[in-house]
Scaffold this active site. Sequence first.
Site, mmCIF file in Angstrom:
data_model
loop_
_atom_site.group_PDB
_atom_site.id
_atom_site.type_symbol
_atom_site.label_atom_id
_atom_site.label_comp_id
_atom_site.label_asym_id
_atom_site.label_seq_id
_atom_site.Cartn_x
_atom_site.Cartn_y
_atom_site.Cartn_z
ATOM 1 N N ALA A 20 0.761 -1.166 0.089
ATOM 2 C CA ALA A 20 -0.174 -0.036 0.050
ATOM 3 C C ALA A 20 0.787 1.263 -0.079
ATOM 4 C CB ALA A 20 -0.810 -0.010 1.124
ATOM 5 N N ASP A 22 1.102 4.351 1.615
ATOM 6 C CA ASP A 22 0.863 4.889 3.211
ATOM 7 C C ASP A 22 0.880 6.577 3.125
ATOM 8 O OD1 ASP A 22 0.357 2.322 4.140
ATOM 9 O OD2 ASP A 22 2.593 2.357 5.096
ATOM 10 N N GLY A 48 3.238 -5.300 4.841
ATOM 11 C CA GLY A 48 4.132 -6.153 5.647
ATOM 12 C C GLY A 48 5.250 -6.538 5.315
ATOM 13 N N ARG A 98 -3.506 -0.552 -3.840
ATOM 14 C CA ARG A 98 -4.128 0.333 -2.743
ATOM 15 C C ARG A 98 -3.440 1.255 -2.116
ATOM 16 N NH1 ARG A 98 -4.291 -2.651 3.129
ATOM 17 N NH2 ARG A 98 -1.990 -3.707 2.829
ATOM 18 N N LYS A 193 4.161 -14.483 13.937
ATOM 19 C CA LYS A 193 3.998 -13.350 14.646
ATOM 20 C C LYS A 193 2.638 -12.870 14.593
ATOM 21 C CE LYS A 193 4.374 -9.304 14.006
ATOM 22 N NZ LYS A 193 3.237 -8.994 14.669
ATOM 23 N N ASP A 264 5.562 -4.788 11.878
ATOM 24 C CA ASP A 264 6.616 -5.150 10.741
ATOM 25 C C ASP A 264 8.091 -4.910 11.326
ATOM 26 O OD1 ASP A 264 4.409 -5.495 9.410
ATOM 27 O OD2 ASP A 264 4.400 -3.416 8.582
#
Length: 324
Positions: A20, A22, A48, A98, A193, A264
């Site tokens: 993405a 951000d 991620g 996205r 995780k 992350d």
Amino acid sequence: MDVPSLPQTPPILTLTVNPALDVSTSTPHVTGEHKLRCSATRIDPGGGGINVARVIRRLGGTALSLYAAGGPTGDAFRQLIAAEGLPTVMMPIHNSTRQSFTVDETDSGKQFRFVLQGPEVTEAEWTACLDTLATTMPAGGYLVASGSLPPGVPDDFYARVARLARDAGARCIVDASGPALSAALAEGVFLVKPSLRELEAHAGVKLDTPKNQADAAAQLVASGAAEYVALTLGGAGAILASASGVIRSDVPRVTVISTVGAGDSFLGAFVLRLAQGRTAEEAFRSGIAAGSATASTPATELCHRDDVERLETELAAALSVPRR
């Protein structure tokens, strides 16, 4: 497809099928039906596995990043990645990458995070991603498959990834949620995780005590679903479960500004330290330090090496190692 040549460093590969752009900004107060005058906008390449690779680079390591992208936002994403100097292989898709949108409300200190749906990915595109992965798998190294799955990609995608990694002799690390996480655990992975909410969703029960949390993580190890389970608990610390037992640690005291990318960062530092030959306990400590360092940075900014190393030193003295 040409794959960038990498220096002789610990082999780490990250996979991001739903990256993405951000976008982050701030405004004094978030309210409906009004124009909200915002501060300057920050744009970072996110997702991620991409964030994991960015943190690894900031801490002095190297990881090759595979990511799917397309459309105008995909072009912008590729330019941002190139500006950071990350070695990558882009897996093209037809639809546009996205965006995610974060707004800090300065009057209250609250943060609003809007995560947009990813692009529809066709079967031909996601199977091509698996084919590319198979040709770049780091035999004897680490594969980090992290982030959500976009529409069109099946729930068992990370399980297929784990199978490819096992066949190639790579250690598969998964950071996912919902059915994708459960399918990967059913296949079996090296490390997983989850957050507390993700582990509760997988287990189907509320894990509201330290003992319940530790037991749930240990059960995944005992069942063979994962060799290591790193359960992150936000401000309550973290748990690492393995065949050797369970380690619980508090987080260092930092001023939390934004938790975007903290998970992350935890994973990037953890994997890098493992690849560098550190013990699981040392890698766990480094992961906590990196996650905390990221939480102390604004918006979508990630941790800085000096902060991580300082917090690692602080944790080294404070980390308790109870055994079960």
